[in-house]
Scaffold this active site. Structure first.
Site, PDB file in Angstrom:
ATOM      1  N   GLY A 146      17.080  -7.897  21.879  1.00 34.55           N
ATOM      2  CA  GLY A 146      16.015  -7.994  22.860  1.00 34.55           C
ATOM      3  C   GLY A 146      16.331  -8.828  24.083  1.00 34.55           C
ATOM      4  N   GLY A 147      17.303  -8.397  24.902  1.00 34.32           N
ATOM      5  CA  GLY A 147      17.570  -8.986  26.205  1.00 34.32           C
ATOM      6  C   GLY A 147      17.652 -10.500  26.192  1.00 34.32           C
ATOM      7  N   THR A 179      18.404  -2.649  22.718  1.00 34.51           N
ATOM      8  CA  THR A 179      19.490  -3.069  21.828  1.00 34.51           C
ATOM      9  C   THR A 179      19.159  -2.794  20.372  1.00 34.51           C
ATOM     10  OG1 THR A 179      20.028  -4.799  23.376  1.00 34.51           O
ATOM     11  CG2 THR A 179      20.815  -5.103  21.134  1.00 34.51           C
TER      12      THR A 179
END
Length: 531
Positions: free
Chosen positions: A431-432, A349
């Site tokens: 970041g997820g 991302t």
């Protein structure tokens, strides 16, 4: 908000203060955004030029085949945009009957890309500069080449090792049969051609014209479900925001299908604790935040889905004050707990931020999900397609169960902080699964604990994993780690440069009266720039 001259955390960066600011994870993208402001554009123009440039210079986290979300303050009102794509019409449950879980790479993970529709919608409604101008820096980088930065080079190497066998990947991203090294120039003429067509047609070529036809033809060549009709029927939605207060601060997030609601729930749960009595780096403050986020994430992972398909539990149910207070009472102040899912009563991302002197502030995020996404790259176009389909569940009873023309559960979330007088901070932490957790950490550090944006970004982070698991950065003080272990947390240590593990934060905070101050994450290659 006060700027601090002494920072207790290991970073040489200072917060950047200016009337106009852009903060991104890559210096070239930050400069692309700043150039739009110099040319008379506003914060939306700056954000879009940076986002478009990031598809070229940071392909390890996003691309033309990404999804995107945005929250912006136009000077008078807050707006939310959901530009995430839906699944192909042929994605029935039967299609995946032979799978134990949703595919993570390849064509069977590809949903319709929405980022281009975000660029078009934001520019048409709020931009000042011609749409084509926003593409000039990115096209230049793709056509003429750019030197690959260190963090991106490492991620590129990793992605190439995993995805070189995927259709079209090596042809585009492995010139000379390998990933480019840090400092080497990378060109992508196909990427430049695609961006030119998107710019000339205001996105129509991507969803209805020649570019769409190339995508659909490549899908058909590999017996994939994605069709020209799937692309043509895509739409982005002006969805507004959902919010939750913590004292005088009000955090705004995009409604589901994203995980932003978990950040709101975390803050709501923490409102019912004694965290206000603690210091920023007190082990007890970390413990309370960790426990609150475990509770919030367990619920979000179970209930969040495409808003059109959330029929059993609603957003209001999940944000109900009484429910969050009850969840807060489940926290043992002295021990870590492995929480189950609650029962609300029915009823890799990129992130960037931009702000301008007129008062406009933009929080924008776009992502291919897992680094390069699915690994599928349409030949000659530079389009790396996302793998957002991996976010669906194969459990037919789950609200997030895979189905046709449906948005999957999404990890990427832009954040925006308000108070009762107006906008406070546009921010995000890419970041997820780190993202909602990072939002809570950034809000508390800047608002409750009084840290400036750079200090808040520099501070060591933690990340809830599974069960009692908590990943912490190696920069976390030993005495804090020891105390958390004594409370029963299963601590694992990771270095701050662990890919997307602890995210990459970009923050722009309003200063009292006039101007802004920004922080940019040292875990990435990026920077905050302004004038």
């Amino acid at each position: 908000m006060h700027l601090q001259s002494h920072h207790p955390y290991p970073s040489r960066r200072s917060a950047v203060a200016a009337d106009n600011l852009v903060a991104t994870s890559h210096p070239l993208a930050a400069q692309a955004g700043l150039s739009m402001l110099y040319q008379g554009g506003n914060a939306v123009d700056a954000a879009l030029a940076a986002a478009i440039a990031l598809t070229v210079v940071e392909p390890t986290g996003n691309g033309i085949g990404s999804d995107a979300f945005a929250i912006l303050w136009d000077g008078a009102e807050l707006h939310g945009l959901n530009a995430s794509g839906r699944s192909p019409a042929n994605w029935t449950a039967e299609r995946f009957s032979g799978h134990a879980k949703m595919p993570f790479h390849g064509w069977e993970s590809v949903t319709v890309p929405g980022a281009v529709s975000a660029w078009v919608n934001l520019s048409e409604r709020f931009g000042k500069l011609p749409f084509e101008k926003l593409f000039e820096p990115a096209i230049g980088y793709a056509q003429n080449g750019f030197p690959v930065s260190p963090v991106i080079a490492a991620l590129w190497q990793r992605g190439a090792g995993q995805l070189s066998h995927q259709p079209g990947f090596a042809e585009t991203f492995m010139p000379d049969g390998r990933a480019p090294k840090a400092g080497e120039y990378f060109k992508s003429p196909g990427h430049a051609r695609t961006l030119k067509r998107i710019a000339e047609t205001k996105g129509k070529a991507f969803y209805e014209g020649d570019i769409a036809e190339e995508i659909a033809a490549f899908a058909a060549e590999h017996d994939a479900a994605l069709t020209l009709d799937d692309l043509a029927t895509h739409r982005a939605d002006w969805c507004g925001t959902i919010s939750k207060g913590f004292d005088d601060s009000i955090l705004h997030e995009i409604p589901p299908n994203g995980q932003g609601i978990a950040a709101l729930m975390g803050l709501g749960i923490l409102s019912g604790t004694n965290i206000r009595d603690l210091d920023a780096d007190d082990p007890q403050a970390h413990h309370l935040q960790i426990e609150a986020m475990k509770l919030a994430l367990r619920d979000a992972e179970h209930y969040v889905a495409d808003l059109d398909h959330m029929r059993n539990i609603t957003v209001s149910d999940m944000l109900d004050d009484g429910y969050l207070a009850a969840r807060a009472r489940e926290i043992d102040p002295n021990r870590a707990s492995d929480f189950g899912v609650g029962a609300p009563r029915h009823g890799g991302t990129v992130y960037l931020s931009a702000a301008d002197a007129s008062g406009m502030m933009v929080s924008f995020i776009q992502s291919n999900y897992a680094g390069f996404g699915s690994g599928v790259v349409v030949p000659g176009t530079g389009i790396a397609l996302q793998n957002r389909g991996a976010g669906f569940s194969l459990d037919p009873s789950n609200q997030n169960a895979v189905g046709p023309r449906k948005r999957p559960f999404h990890t990427i979330i832009p954040g925006f902080l308000m108070d009762h007088e107006g906008p406070v901070m546009s921010f995000g932490v890419m970041g997820g699964p780190m993202q909602a957790q990072g939002h809570v950490q950034m809000v508390l550090r800047t608002q409750l604990f009084g840290q400036d944006p750079q200090m808040a970004v520099d501070a060591p982070r933690w990340r809830v994993t599974d069960g009692l698991g908590v990943a912490c950065e190696t920069t976390m003080p030993a005495e804090v780690l020891e105390r958390l272990r004594a409370m029963g947390h299963d601590i694992s240590l990771e270095t701050p440069d662990n890919a997307f593990g602890f995210g990459g934060a970009q923050l722009i905070h309003r200063l009292p009266g006039k101007g802004y101050v920004a922080g940019s994450d040292p875990r990435k290659d990026g920077m905050a720039v302004g004038f």
